[in-house]
Design a protein around this motif. Structure first.
Motif, short mmCIF file in Angstrom:
data_model
loop_
_atom_site.label_atom_id
_atom_site.label_comp_id
_atom_site.label_asym_id
_atom_site.label_seq_id
_atom_site.Cartn_x
_atom_site.Cartn_y
_atom_site.Cartn_z
N LEU A 198 45.76 99.08 2.04
CA LEU A 198 46.68 99.04 0.90
C LEU A 198 46.10 99.61 -0.40
O LEU A 198 46.74 99.53 -1.44
N HIS A 199 44.90 100.17 -0.34
CA HIS A 199 44.24 100.55 -1.60
C HIS A 199 45.06 101.57 -2.41
O HIS A 199 44.98 101.60 -3.62
N ASP A 200 45.84 102.39 -1.71
CA ASP A 200 46.61 103.41 -2.43
C ASP A 200 48.09 103.06 -2.55
O ASP A 200 48.91 103.95 -2.80
N VAL A 201 48.44 101.79 -2.37
CA VAL A 201 49.86 101.42 -2.35
C VAL A 201 50.56 101.81 -3.66
O VAL A 201 51.75 102.13 -3.68
N ILE A 227 47.33 106.10 -12.73
CA ILE A 227 47.91 104.75 -12.83
C ILE A 227 48.12 104.09 -11.46
O ILE A 227 48.40 102.91 -11.38
N HIS A 228 47.93 104.86 -10.36
CA HIS A 228 48.22 104.25 -9.04
C HIS A 228 47.34 103.04 -8.76
O HIS A 228 47.74 102.12 -8.06
N SER A 229 46.14 103.03 -9.34
CA SER A 229 45.25 101.89 -9.07
C SER A 229 45.80 100.61 -9.74
O SER A 229 45.77 99.54 -9.15
N TYR A 251 40.34 98.63 -8.42
CA TYR A 251 39.03 99.14 -8.83
C TYR A 251 38.42 100.19 -7.90
O TYR A 251 37.26 100.53 -8.04
N HIS A 252 39.21 100.74 -6.96
CA HIS A 252 38.58 101.65 -6.01
C HIS A 252 38.25 103.02 -6.61
O HIS A 252 37.57 103.83 -5.98
N HIS A 253 38.71 103.29 -7.83
CA HIS A 253 38.31 104.55 -8.50
C HIS A 253 37.32 104.31 -9.64
O HIS A 253 37.06 105.21 -10.43
N GLU A 254 36.80 103.09 -9.73
CA GLU A 254 35.71 102.86 -10.68
C GLU A 254 34.47 103.54 -10.11
O GLU A 254 34.32 103.67 -8.89
N ALA A 280 34.24 104.40 1.35
CA ALA A 280 35.06 104.74 2.53
C ALA A 280 36.11 105.78 2.16
O ALA A 280 36.37 106.73 2.91
N ASP A 281 36.70 105.63 0.97
CA ASP A 281 37.75 106.53 0.49
C ASP A 281 37.21 107.94 0.27
O ASP A 281 37.79 108.93 0.73
N ALA A 282 36.06 108.01 -0.40
CA ALA A 282 35.46 109.33 -0.67
C ALA A 282 35.07 110.00 0.64
O ALA A 282 35.27 111.20 0.83
#
Ligand SMILES: [Fe+2]
Length: 463
Positions: A198-201, A227-229, A251-254, A280-282
């Motif tokens: 769900l990180h990019d929901v 703003i998606h985060s 916080y996954h783009h911090e 994991a995302d990168a």
């Protein structure tokens, strides 16, 4: 089956008495003369429905016996134990209860009291076990349902972006792999799996034109992506009572050095779950295709992750990702080639067959077979591996409903019915037979494509 009671007492007359009373109440009784005999006996013969245990015995007393009895037993399947005692002693009652005995019965026995107490405790224990089983089953069902719901939602998010098919699922898988290597428990793994999915929901709030824009983004467009985060955080706050899932999105783009968004948090101030998802995302962004490039070579990704240690990534988590890369010499952990599918279209009207083929011709990786009658269709089914059937309802030799029944006897691939009949009876029958979906004639190109895509996607993702 009769309930089974083991009576343990060094006094033979007590054993006989208890055996006699309980047998008369239709219970199966095993009589043993010492604590050690009980421990040996259950090891060989399994656990009874209840144990009656004398407190005062030579060598091993009732308390010691009970302690050892509990040590060996399955904690989820406890056998109730009642102490037998000749004296009224508060201290020994307290000790017995604290060791886990359920009751005390005074000797000499009053037959009715013994029978009623034993029966009552056995019944209660059975009831409790059944209830526990039922609760466990329901909890598992709920969890499965929630997982399916989250996976469907993740698929819906990924579908917005032409190039991120399966991204959320892969991020969830990589995040779990990292967390496992960090020694996290099952509860954490479950939470990070959901958080990864769900990180990019929050992308639901970004216009599709921006997500799929091929060229450079304007500042405003970039802002709307950022703003998606935050959107994700607000969407997820109420979805689960574990707030870490919402933190994963927020916080996954911090970045570890404090230059990320939305809050510029630094180092360990970034929640751990988000630091794991960031890696994991990168990784997946590089190990999957983009509109402007193919999957990157593994060595390039390794270099990038290594260079990002301490700046973009938590160094310890990046090291775990590097370890995963090094243990994957054949580069399995990447977006796999899109699967090809085969569709069979069955219709006695050749014009419909031609139209369907035209509609599906731009569908990537799709093979289309056609058949003008049911026999031809069966021949194709026996020779080819078919993922989906589009089936006409009205055909001369057999109608679609009947032919659907024939297909189901041997095959389980999804079936879409094509019909010009929009009556409620037909639609009800389609639902009743659990036909996967239907299309109305004349076929609409976009609806046909979406239906075929939706069903194949669902089949692939196993949701
Ligand atoms: Fe993101």
């Amino acid at each position: 089956m009769a309930d089974w009671v083991i009576v343990v007492d060094d006094d033979t007359s007590n054993l006989k008495m208890a055996g006699h009373i309980l047998s008369r109440a239709n219970m199966r009784v095993t009589a043993l003369k010492s604590g050690q005999a009980l421990l040996n006996y259950v090891k060989e013969n399994g656990y009874p429905d209840l144990v009656l245990l004398d407190i005062n015995m030579p060598e091993m007393d009732g308390f010691e016996t009970l302690t050892k009895f509990r040590e060996n037993a399955d904690p989820d399947n406890e056998t109730p134990v009642i102490f037998l005692t000749a004296d009224e002693n508060e201290e020994s009652e307290t000790k017995g209860l604290s060791l886990g005995a359920v009751d005390f019965i005074k000797k000499p026995f009053v037959p009715e009291v013994l029978t009623i107490r034993v029966r009552h405790i056995i019944d209660l224990n059975h009831l409790q076990k059944n209830l526990a089983k039922e609760v466990k089953k329901k909890t598992e069902e709920n969890e499965k349902q929630f997982t399916r719901f989250v996976q469907s939602l993740a698929n819906a998010i990924d579908a917005k972006d032409r190039y991120t098919s399966g991204h959320s699922q892969r991020v969830a898988n990589y995040a779990v792999m990292i967390a496992e290597r960090m020694g996290k428990d099952d509860d954490y793994l479950q939470v990070i799996y959901y958080a990864g999915l769900l990180h990019d929901v929050g992308k639901i709030r970004i216009p599709e034109g921006v997500i799929n824009k091929p060229g450079k983004l304007t500042d405003d467009e970039f802002d709307s992506i950022r703003i998606h985060s935050v959107s994700g955080f607000h969407i997820l706050r109420d979805i689960h009572n574990d707030e870490r899932i919402a933190y994963g999105a927020k916080y996954h783009h911090e970045r570890y050095d404090g230059t990320g968004y939305p809050n510029g948090l630094e180092g360990d101030n970034i929640p751990e779950i988000a630091r794991i998802i960031a890696v994991a995302d990168a990784y997946d962004a590089m190990a999957s295709e983009r509109s402007y490039r193919k999957v990157l070579p593994q060595a390039v990704i390794r270099e990038e992750i290594s260079n990002g240690k301490g700046s973009q990534f938590d160094p310890a988590i990046a090291d775990i990702m590097l370890q995963i890369i090094d243990e994957d010499p054949s580069y399995e952990h990447r977006q796999q080639e899109a699967k090809t599918h085969s569709v069979l279209v069955v219709d006695d009207d050749k014009i419909v067959l031609r139209d369907v083929k035209r509609v599906l011709k731009d569908f990537e990786g799709l093979n289309v077979f056609d058949a003008v009658n049911t026999q031809e269709a069966l021949n194709i089914l026996s020779a080819e591996s078919v993922d989906l059937i589009l089936l006409d309802l009205i055909m001369p030799e057999k109608d679609g409903f009947e032919f659907f029944g024939d297909i189901r006897k041997e095959y389980d691939m999804p079936v879409i019915l094509m019909t010009g009949d929009r009556s409620i009876e037909t639609i009800e029958k389609i639902n009743e037979l659990h036909i996967d979906d239907y299309l109305t004639k004349p076929l609409n190109e976009a609806i046909t494509c979406e239906t075929v895509h939706g069903i194949l996607h669902r089949k692939d993702s196993g949701v």
